[in-house]
Design a protein around this motif. Sequence first.
Motif, PDB file in Angstrom:
ATOM      1  N   UNK D  20       0.787  -1.228   0.000  1.00 40.30           N
ATOM      2  CA  UNK D  20       0.000   0.000   0.000  1.00 40.30           C
ATOM      3  C   UNK D  20       0.824   1.287   0.000  1.00 40.30           C
ATOM      4  N   UNK D  21       2.003   1.307   0.607  1.00 43.22           N
ATOM      5  CA  UNK D  21       2.749   2.569   0.657  1.00 43.22           C
ATOM      6  C   UNK D  21       3.394   2.872  -0.696  1.00 43.22           C
ATOM      7  N   UNK D  22       2.538   2.906  -1.680  1.00 44.55           N
ATOM      8  CA  UNK D  22       2.987   3.124  -3.048  1.00 44.55           C
ATOM      9  C   UNK D  22       2.126   4.227  -3.633  1.00 44.55           C
ATOM     10  N   UNK D  23       2.693   4.970  -4.546  1.00 44.02           N
ATOM     11  CA  UNK D  23       1.847   5.937  -5.227  1.00 44.02           C
ATOM     12  C   UNK D  23       2.198   5.961  -6.704  1.00 44.02           C
ATOM     13  N   UNK D  87      -2.571  22.047  -5.040  1.00 38.47           N
ATOM     14  CA  UNK D  87      -3.918  22.155  -4.462  1.00 38.47           C
ATOM     15  C   UNK D  87      -4.909  21.162  -5.085  1.00 38.47           C
ATOM     16  N   UNK D  88      -4.417  20.284  -5.960  1.00 36.37           N
ATOM     17  CA  UNK D  88      -5.249  19.221  -6.549  1.00 36.37           C
ATOM     18  C   UNK D  88      -6.532  19.746  -7.177  1.00 36.37           C
ATOM     19  N   UNK D  89      -6.450  20.893  -7.824  1.00 31.62           N
ATOM     20  CA  UNK D  89      -7.655  21.420  -8.469  1.00 31.62           C
ATOM     21  C   UNK D  89      -7.290  22.276  -9.678  1.00 31.62           C
ATOM     22  N   UNK D  90      -8.291  22.503 -10.496  1.00 20.30           N
ATOM     23  CA  UNK D  90      -8.108  23.381 -11.639  1.00 20.30           C
ATOM     24  C   UNK D  90      -7.870  24.807 -11.149  1.00 20.30           C
ATOM     25  N   UNK D  91      -6.967  25.512 -11.787  1.00 20.95           N
ATOM     26  CA  UNK D  91      -6.730  26.906 -11.396  1.00 20.95           C
ATOM     27  C   UNK D  91      -7.938  27.788 -11.721  1.00 20.95           C
ATOM     28  N   UNK D 122      -6.638   6.878 -10.857  1.00 24.03           N
ATOM     29  CA  UNK D 122      -7.461   6.172  -9.865  1.00 24.03           C
ATOM     30  C   UNK D 122      -7.701   7.044  -8.639  1.00 24.03           C
ATOM     31  N   UNK D 123      -7.964   8.299  -8.864  1.00 25.33           N
ATOM     32  CA  UNK D 123      -8.292   9.195  -7.767  1.00 25.33           C
ATOM     33  C   UNK D 123      -7.108   9.763  -7.010  1.00 25.33           C
ATOM     34  N   UNK D 124      -5.914   9.338  -7.380  1.00 31.25           N
ATOM     35  CA  UNK D 124      -4.704   9.836  -6.703  1.00 31.25           C
ATOM     36  C   UNK D 124      -4.005  10.857  -7.605  1.00 31.25           C
ATOM     37  N   UNK D 125      -3.601  11.976  -7.006  1.00 24.75           N
ATOM     38  CA  UNK D 125      -2.906  12.991  -7.806  1.00 24.75           C
ATOM     39  C   UNK D 125      -1.549  12.454  -8.246  1.00 24.75           C
TER      40      UNK D 125
END
Lengths: 150, 150, 150, 150
Positions: D20-23, D87-91, D122-125
């Motif tokens: 799990x400690x993977x990204x 910020x994981x979002x559109x500017x 898969x939902x991860x940045x």
Amino acid sequence: MKKLLIIALVLLPFFSFAQSAMQPYLTLEDAKRISDAAESRAKQDNWTVVIVVMDASGNLISLRKVDGTQIGSIEVAQAKAKSAALFKRSTKVFQDAVVANPGVLSLPNVAAIEGGLPIFKDGVIVGSIGVSGVTSAQDGIIADAGVKAY
Amino acid sequence: MKKLLIIALVLLPFFSFAQSAMQPYLTLEDAKRISDAAESRAKQDNWTVVIVVMDASGNLISLRKVDGTQIGSIEVAQAKAKSAALFKRSTKVFQDAVVANPGVLSLPNVAAIEGGLPIFKDGVIVGSIGVSGVTSAQDGIIADAGVKAY
Amino acid sequence: MKKLLIIALVLLPFFSFAQSAMQPYLTLEDAKRISDAAESRAKQDNWTVVIVVMDASGNLISLRKVDGTQIGSIEVAQAKAKSAALFKRSTKVFQDAVVANPGVLSLPNVAAIEGGLPIFKDGVIVGSIGVSGVTSAQDGIIADAGVKAY
Amino acid sequence: MKKLLIIALVLLPFFSFAQSAMQPYLTLEDAKRISDAAESRAKQDNWTVVIVVMDASGNLISLRKVDGTQIGSIEVAQAKAKSAALFKRSTKVFQDAVVANPGVLSLPNVAAIEGGLPIFKDGVIVGSIGVSGVTSAQDGIIADAGVKAY
């Protein structure tokens, strides 16, 4: 008559007080004359340089970049002029000092390369000149020609 | 016919030189002429300002500070000139845009106050002028006088 | 004779265009070709690096980071490329110079480590390449492969 | 046989726990594909832009500047990509937010102009794209074309 003399003597310190908090400064005309002399010296040998004149606080009064000068010299010339103004000494002094004492390099606003000179009037700092573009010794020659025109 | 061929061969290097990846640029002489015109316009109304001319990448070619100009204008004039060069537009455009679109203020190198103008040659950006010291509208008038001298 | 006059008149605009204040520059295609050559050289030895190509003012045209390269190299490669562009010389020159003259370290935009090389066209600076990720000597080999592809 | 299946099903969560400690992360190949798609979209309308791809920490993986793009866009595109990643979002979200809430402009690393988009797996940045050079709405269209190629 004696009364007038007494009044004058009493007033004198106030006059001199009012006049005392004064300092000389470089004008734009001074800066242009200094820059012209430096630019002429540079052109004599086809040296391409940036010539900067600053006030005693290290603020820009004048900057000019001779065509073909490396872009990096725009910031270097300012760094030299700022260092010379803020520390009231030639940047050559720092260049020599860092050999034995490299810790000088950690000080803010120190540019430890020849080419920056302070400008004094009657022993009071009024500003500085910074030159960059050729070798640091040549930069120094140009800066010196500028100071001499003040 | 043979003559035309010779002409074509003679022309060839000039065509290919002209068509290679070349771009125009401002010389120091250009910058001085632009600055002189701006300074003259300022003096006409006794306006004290800093006048900056930059290249197309926002590098300083020339800066001069008229005696008595507020110190803050030294950096403001540079910020305006840089913004005008880097975004190829008058800083007045940004000044107007931020009213409806305040996010523009978050962009690096944007100066959103009148007084910075791009300078073009045949539609290609070659640099910019930035003026600061009086009101932004007056700064703009001075900058405009500078551009017209190019 | 009349023909020669016509030829002269036809040639005139090309001459004056060619002689105006113009300078060559790197295109994105140039930068990609340079970067591809550098990346190929790096992959040959499984060297992980960041490869940067800048214009003559030290502005980014292209950057690519090979998978697994240390994060610190992203800024180091840019610092090397900027230094090589702004001072028109290999950063190896600075690396060698600081030994005798440590004051060089106080100059803005000087990166004194091998791996940054200027790129010239007909003797005029058009930009630079900066490489970081492996040893500075290896970075230099990769940078050199890039320059040779221009 | 059925027992083995049960064991496997029981073990599965532990395996995934151990793993799990993977990204996920963006590779240079991903970044090139994303940039190619964005560049193609831009060229379709002759839009001149800078295209940046960053990792999830806002570090550069790739940057390319189309010929003729305003220099200012080099930093703006990076600011947009960094903001979208951090910020994981559109500017665009920030652009809209600052109208009612200008205090957002005081936050570090916020670029409040359309053209920066986060990239998720898969939902991860995993990173972001930043585009600058034309109108912010057009920058957004190009950024979107890039994300769709991931």
